[in-house]
Design an enzyme around this catalytic site. Structure first.
Site, short mmCIF file in Angstrom:
data_model
loop_
_atom_site.label_atom_id
_atom_site.label_comp_id
_atom_site.label_asym_id
_atom_site.label_seq_id
_atom_site.Cartn_x
_atom_site.Cartn_y
_atom_site.Cartn_z
CG ASP A 1 -31.68 -29.70 8.71
OD1 ASP A 1 -30.62 -30.01 9.28
OD2 ASP A 1 -32.59 -30.52 8.44
CG ASN B 1 -25.75 -33.39 16.53
OD1 ASN B 1 -25.78 -33.02 17.71
ND2 ASN B 1 -26.79 -33.25 15.72
N GLY C 1 -25.96 -38.33 17.58
CA GLY C 1 -26.93 -37.91 16.57
C GLY C 1 -26.35 -37.52 15.24
CD GLN C 2 -20.83 -36.60 12.51
OE1 GLN C 2 -20.16 -36.94 13.49
NE2 GLN C 2 -20.27 -36.08 11.43
CG HIS D 1 -23.49 -31.21 9.49
ND1 HIS D 1 -22.87 -32.43 9.32
CD2 HIS D 1 -24.53 -31.44 10.32
CE1 HIS D 1 -23.52 -33.35 10.00
NE2 HIS D 1 -24.53 -32.78 10.63
CG LEU D 2 -21.86 -24.47 13.31
CD1 LEU D 2 -21.73 -25.19 14.64
CD2 LEU D 2 -20.83 -23.34 13.23
CG HIS D 3 -27.18 -28.77 13.28
ND1 HIS D 3 -28.30 -29.29 12.67
CD2 HIS D 3 -26.31 -29.81 13.37
CE1 HIS D 3 -28.12 -30.59 12.41
NE2 HIS D 3 -26.91 -30.92 12.83
P1 AMP Z 1 -26.70 -34.53 11.92
O1 AMP Z 1 -27.84 -35.42 12.40
O2 AMP Z 1 -26.12 -33.64 12.97
O3 AMP Z 1 -25.64 -35.33 11.19
O4 AMP Z 1 -27.35 -33.52 10.89
C1 AMP Z 1 -27.64 -33.87 9.57
C2 AMP Z 1 -28.70 -32.92 9.14
O5 AMP Z 1 -28.76 -32.94 7.73
C3 AMP Z 1 -30.10 -33.27 9.64
O6 AMP Z 1 -30.61 -32.21 10.44
C4 AMP Z 1 -30.90 -33.50 8.37
O7 AMP Z 1 -32.22 -33.03 8.46
C5 AMP Z 1 -30.08 -32.71 7.35
N1 AMP Z 1 -30.21 -33.15 5.98
C6 AMP Z 1 -30.21 -34.42 5.51
N2 AMP Z 1 -30.31 -34.43 4.17
C7 AMP Z 1 -30.38 -33.11 3.78
C8 AMP Z 1 -30.49 -32.46 2.52
N3 AMP Z 1 -30.56 -33.15 1.37
N4 AMP Z 1 -30.54 -31.11 2.50
C9 AMP Z 1 -30.48 -30.40 3.65
N5 AMP Z 1 -30.36 -30.97 4.88
C10 AMP Z 1 -30.31 -32.31 4.94
#
Ligand code: AMP
Ligand code: ZN
Length: 113
Positions: A30, A86, A92-93, A99-101
């Site tokens: 991330d 999310n 928070g998405q 994507h799985l954190h």
């Molecule tokens: P969400 O908020 O669950 O949709 O997660 C999106 C995630 O993508 C966030 O934690 C961001 O920090 C991450 N993110 C956004 N742009 C990038 C990128 N270019 N490379 C890696 N992670 C990213």
């Protein structure tokens, strides 16, 4: 999908630090880590969220979780990690490619924020 950030990462058009790959998934760090280990595991194919992925492609849905476990283990946290999906802007998405954190490496309080 042309205008999708994570499709761009999967295609290699957008730079990212890849840490794990399987036939159907890609995992990368991330860009704004919320824990010492904060990796996103994504399907190579575009699906807007986890529910749509599960309905369309259950095998890849399962592979997302097994890939996440492999990432946590490779990062030195085989037994203690958090997986987060999310789903929807209110939760928070911000990126609408499933994507799985994977979060690990610090105490993870409950409930999350
Ligand atoms: P969400 O908020 O669950 O949709 O997660 C999106 C995630 O993508 C966030 O934690 C961001 O920090 C991450 N993110 C956004 N742009 C990038 C990128 N270019 N490379 C890696 N992670 C990213
Ligand atoms: Zn996408």
């Amino acid at each position: 999908m042309d205008d999708c950030l994570f499709c761009g990462i999967v295609a290699g058009a957008v730079p990212a630090e890849l840490v794990h790959e399987t036939e159907r998934t890609v995992a990368f760090r991330d860009i704004d880590p919320q824990a010492p280990t904060h990796v996103l595991v994504v399907p190579r194919d575009h699906h807007v969220n986890a529910v749509e992925l599960a309905a369309a492609d259950p095998a890849t849905s399962a592979e997302l979780v097994t890939a996440a476990a492999a990432v946590a283990a490779a990062e030195g946290h085989p037994d203690d990690y958090r997986l987060v999906l999310n789903t929807g802007p209110g939760a928070g998405q911000t990126v609408f490619h499933t994507h799985l954190h994977v979060l690990a490496g610090r105490p993870l309080t409950w409930p999350p924020g």
